[in-house]
Write a protein that holds these residues in place. Structure first.
Motif, mmCIF file in Angstrom:
data_model
loop_
_atom_site.group_PDB
_atom_site.id
_atom_site.type_symbol
_atom_site.label_atom_id
_atom_site.label_comp_id
_atom_site.label_asym_id
_atom_site.label_seq_id
_atom_site.Cartn_x
_atom_site.Cartn_y
_atom_site.Cartn_z
ATOM 1 N N ARG A 409 9.204 5.242 6.359
ATOM 2 C CA ARG A 409 8.299 4.570 5.441
ATOM 3 C C ARG A 409 7.703 3.345 6.137
ATOM 4 N NH1 ARG A 409 8.779 8.805 3.444
ATOM 5 N NH2 ARG A 409 9.574 9.347 1.352
ATOM 6 N N TRP A 410 6.469 2.968 5.699
ATOM 7 C CA TRP A 410 5.784 1.824 6.302
ATOM 8 C C TRP A 410 5.317 0.887 5.199
ATOM 9 C CZ3 TRP A 410 0.425 2.031 9.195
ATOM 10 C CH2 TRP A 410 0.183 0.788 9.792
ATOM 11 N N HIS A 411 5.912 -0.276 5.151
ATOM 12 C CA HIS A 411 5.513 -1.299 4.193
ATOM 13 C C HIS A 411 4.794 -2.396 4.970
ATOM 14 C CE1 HIS A 411 7.887 0.685 1.128
ATOM 15 N NE2 HIS A 411 8.915 0.699 1.963
ATOM 16 N N HIS A 412 3.439 -2.361 4.891
ATOM 17 C CA HIS A 412 2.614 -3.286 5.659
ATOM 18 C C HIS A 412 2.495 -4.621 4.934
ATOM 19 C CE1 HIS A 412 -1.101 -4.869 7.572
ATOM 20 N NE2 HIS A 412 -0.660 -4.213 8.628
ATOM 21 N N ALA A 413 2.372 -5.694 5.697
ATOM 22 C CA ALA A 413 2.354 -7.041 5.113
ATOM 23 C C ALA A 413 1.171 -7.236 4.179
ATOM 24 C CB ALA A 413 2.310 -8.082 6.234
ATOM 25 N N THR A 414 -0.006 -6.691 4.521
ATOM 26 C CA THR A 414 -1.193 -6.871 3.678
ATOM 27 C C THR A 414 -1.632 -5.578 3.003
ATOM 28 O OG1 THR A 414 -2.626 -6.515 5.609
ATOM 29 C CG2 THR A 414 -2.023 -8.794 5.071
ATOM 30 N N ARG A 415 -1.363 -4.446 3.613
ATOM 31 C CA ARG A 415 -1.758 -3.166 3.036
ATOM 32 C C ARG A 415 -0.794 -2.690 1.960
ATOM 33 N NH1 ARG A 415 -5.514 -0.407 6.289
ATOM 34 N NH2 ARG A 415 -5.883 -1.376 8.328
ATOM 35 N N GLY A 416 0.377 -3.232 1.973
ATOM 36 C CA GLY A 416 1.396 -2.749 1.053
ATOM 37 C C GLY A 416 2.050 -1.496 1.594
ATOM 38 N N SER A 417 2.496 -0.612 0.704
ATOM 39 C CA SER A 417 3.149 0.626 1.119
ATOM 40 C C SER A 417 2.091 1.642 1.554
ATOM 41 C CB SER A 417 3.974 1.198 -0.035
ATOM 42 O OG SER A 417 4.613 2.390 0.365
ATOM 43 N N VAL A 418 2.128 2.018 2.824
ATOM 44 C CA VAL A 418 1.172 2.996 3.364
ATOM 45 C C VAL A 418 1.785 4.381 3.239
ATOM 46 C CG1 VAL A 418 -0.205 3.665 5.356
ATOM 47 C CG2 VAL A 418 0.370 1.247 4.993
#
Length: 643
Positions: A409-418
């Protein structure tokens, strides 16, 4: 041989001095005979002698000139007779008055067959207009050679390219015509034609290359303001070609490209331009269309043609094609049109492979977003900004947790959950999936080892890790798996690697060797989403597969009174026959759990049991939990109903 002393002296005297000596001697003799009385007569005598000597010298010089001229003529005749070029003398109307013997070898005609015929009549009909203009121009230019190429017809009906150098010597009394030197340049022309073709055509498929395609597009753009009929460019990318190339080898890949090119040619009109841009990318230029809807028809025809199986090297190979469409607009450059079609193709591929999309200006913004996402993805891989969540795999018989599947899983700082559907494919395309997959593998093995130690190794917990097609084909895979096992201390039999059917679609020696090497480490191999790709009993028998994971699309029909789960039942029966374990994915309702158990499936996973969750929650909520097993009564009822 002895030489007279006087002769030796005379030989040393130059020619002019010798003449003077002779004349002086003659004067002395004359004076001696006259006793020196007639000086005037002596002078006259000397003058007459000098004239005689001059005449003798002139006659000797003329004889030398005649000899030299004869030698020169003989030399010239020999050169003409033995020259490989044809030398002609023609009148202004091209009537041949002289032809050298080389005409027989070059044109297949004897000299007698050429003389009194017109040279223009031997020129290829398509080249006669330019040959006529050539000779008309030659009348105006005297003494200056002119050169032109044209084709001549041989006596046997064949043609040859000739280089013709002509000089206007009409004013020369000894010639009185045009001198034409004709040289056979067929081989040079053939080489030039081959080089020109190579410069503008793809060597493998014989289609136009990028340079020729852009040239054609440039002509179309130039005509677009005047043209009443629209034109469009299609940018094609063969889906899954890389898998074929990597698994079956470049020779098979080349054969597939040639076959695909042949299919493209029958999908368009003869006047349309098809080009191979490089790799597995093609482009089509459609001109003089009645309507832009015609482009959609062609795109659908191409898609249908490419989807049909290709028989390559004795096996059926399946690929698809993603297509981008861009119209040719006034003011566009060829690069603009091709870029727009390329952008539309990527848009189509990102939505779903095997489809087409028509370029819109908004796509540019989306492409910029994609580039930014790729940049963020690279940074995330470099700094390990991903998380792993785990979904339990449960025994449908006992309800105990059998293992877990590791999901990145990828939780981006500004994009949120990708969403994984968004970044995993991008990682696959860019090659970032390999370092990302390597990190997931190590993390999952360490987590599995930790969980086993917490329970004293009593529970045979299995850890399943997905291996991408690109990572599977990479030479580092075996080392990566071995390193992950060694660093974590996890027993190999506790690790299951999940691979997709597309990896196994080609039963190549390299694929079999890679699978056997992995099995040699002692781990388990599973086919993920079985039945959705290129299912084949052949590879199940050939490859060392331990687990079949039944895709959720087949699980949906289980436990539904309105549907018969034929495919799920067949896969489970197949696994039982081949002694391969089956795991059902996407179980969301108790009826599905019970129905799968009644069909003989022993393991399953899905939201009915638990959603994917971080490792700490997995330990707290799932690891020691026993889920509700299939009720014996329900199981018997299902069996009775099925019977």
């Amino acid at each position: 041989m002895r030489t007279d002393p006087a002769g030796r002296i005379l030989a040393r005297i130059p020619q002019g001095g010798l003449q003077a000596v002779i004349m002086g001697a003659a004067a002395v003799v004359f004076l001696a005979q006259t006793g020196g009385r007639n000086v005037a007569g002596g002078i006259a005598f000397v003058a007459v002698a000098m004239v005689l000597l001059l005449l003798i010298r002139r006659v000797a010089a003329v004889k030398d000139d005649v000899a030299l001229l004869g030698m020169s003529e003989a030399r010239f005749r020999s050169l003409v007779q033995h020259s490989s070029d044809v030398i002609l003398i023609v009148d202004p109307d091209t009537t041949i008055r002289y032809a050298s013997p080389a005409a027989k070898q070059v044109l297949g005609l004897a000299v007698s067959q050429l003389v009194e015929t017109r040279l223009i009549d031997h020129v290829h009909p398509d080249d006669r207009p330019q040959a006529n203009r050539f000779f008309l121009h030659l009348r105006e230019v005297k003494g200056v050679p002119a050169v032109q190429d044209w084709r001549l017809q041989r006596s046997d009906g064949s043609q040859l390219w000739t280089e013709n150098t002509a000089t206007n010597l009409l004013s020369e009394p000894t010639v009185g015509g045009f001198v034409v030197n004709t040289r056979d340049v067929s081989e040079r022309r053939t080489l030039q034609s081959r080089l020109a073709h190579q410069a503008f055509h793809d060597e493998l498929t014989r289609l136009a290359n990028r340079a020729l395609f852009l040239n054609r597009v440039a002509h179309t753009v130039a005509r677009s303001p005047r043209g009443r009929h629209p034109a469009a460019v299609l940018f094609l990318d063969l889906d899954d070609f890389k898998k074929v190339n990597d698994s079956l080898g470049h020779a098979v890949g080349d054969e597939l490209l040639v076959a695909a090119a042949a299919r493209l040619t029958i999908c368009v009109r003869p006047g349309d331009t098809i080009a191979r841009l490089g790799g597995d990318e093609f482009a089509v230029l459609l001109e003089d269309l009645d309507d832009m809807s015609d482009v959609v028809v062609v795109a659908e025809r191409i898609s249908s043609s490419i989807r049909a199986p290709f028989n390559v090297s004795g096996r059926d190979v399946f690929i698809g094609v993603s297509i981008g469409i861009a119209s040719v607009e006034p003011g566009d450059t060829p690069d603009d049109v091709l870029r727009n079609a390329d952008l539309a193709m990527y848009f189509a591929k990102s939505r779903r492979k095997g489809h087409f999309a028509i370029y819109e200006r908004s796509m540019h913004d989306e492409m910029m977003e994609r580039l930014e996402l790729e940049a963020d993805l690279r940074l995330a891989v470099e700094h390990r900004e991903f998380q792993i969540e785990y979904q339990p795999i449960v025994s449908l018989v006992t309800g105990e947790v059998h293992g877990a599947e590791a999901l990145v899983r990828w939780h981006h700082a500004t994009r949120g959950s990708v969403p994984p559907t968004r970044f995993v494919e991008l990682a696959e395309e860019t090659g970032l999936i390999i370092p990302l997959g390597r990190w997931v593998l190590r993390e999952a093995c360490e987590r599995a080892r930790d969980w086993r130690l917490r329970h004293g190794g009593r529970r045979p917990l299995q850890m399943s890790v997905n291996i991408s097609a690109r990572h599977f084909q990479d030479a580092s895979l075996l080392t990566d798996v071995q390193q992950a096992l060694n660093d974590s201390g996890l027993e190999p039999w506790a690790l299951t690697l999940e691979i997709t059917e597309s990896v196994l679609m080609h039963r190549s020696g390299a694929t079999l060797e890679r699978l056997r090497a992995l099995k040699g480490l002692g781990l388990n191999l599973a086919i993920d989403d079985f039945g959705t790709g290129y299912s084949s009993l052949g590879y199940l028998q050939q490859f060392p597969i331990d687990v079949l994971k039944i895709d959720r699309t087949f699980v949906d029909a289980v436990g539904n009174e309105d549907e018969d789960p034929v495919l799920a039942r067949a896969i489970i029966a197949l696994g039982r026959t081949l002694q391969i374990e089956t795991v059902a994915e996407g179980i969301e309702r108790p009826e599905q759990r019970d129905g799968l158990r009644s069909l003989g499936c022993m393991l399953g996973q899905g939201y009915h049991f638990a959603r994917p969750m971080p490792a700490n929650r997995f330990v707290a909520e799932v690891l020691n939990r026993t889920f509700e097993p299939v009720a014996e009564r329900t199981h018997e009822q299902l069996i009775r109903k099925r019977a």
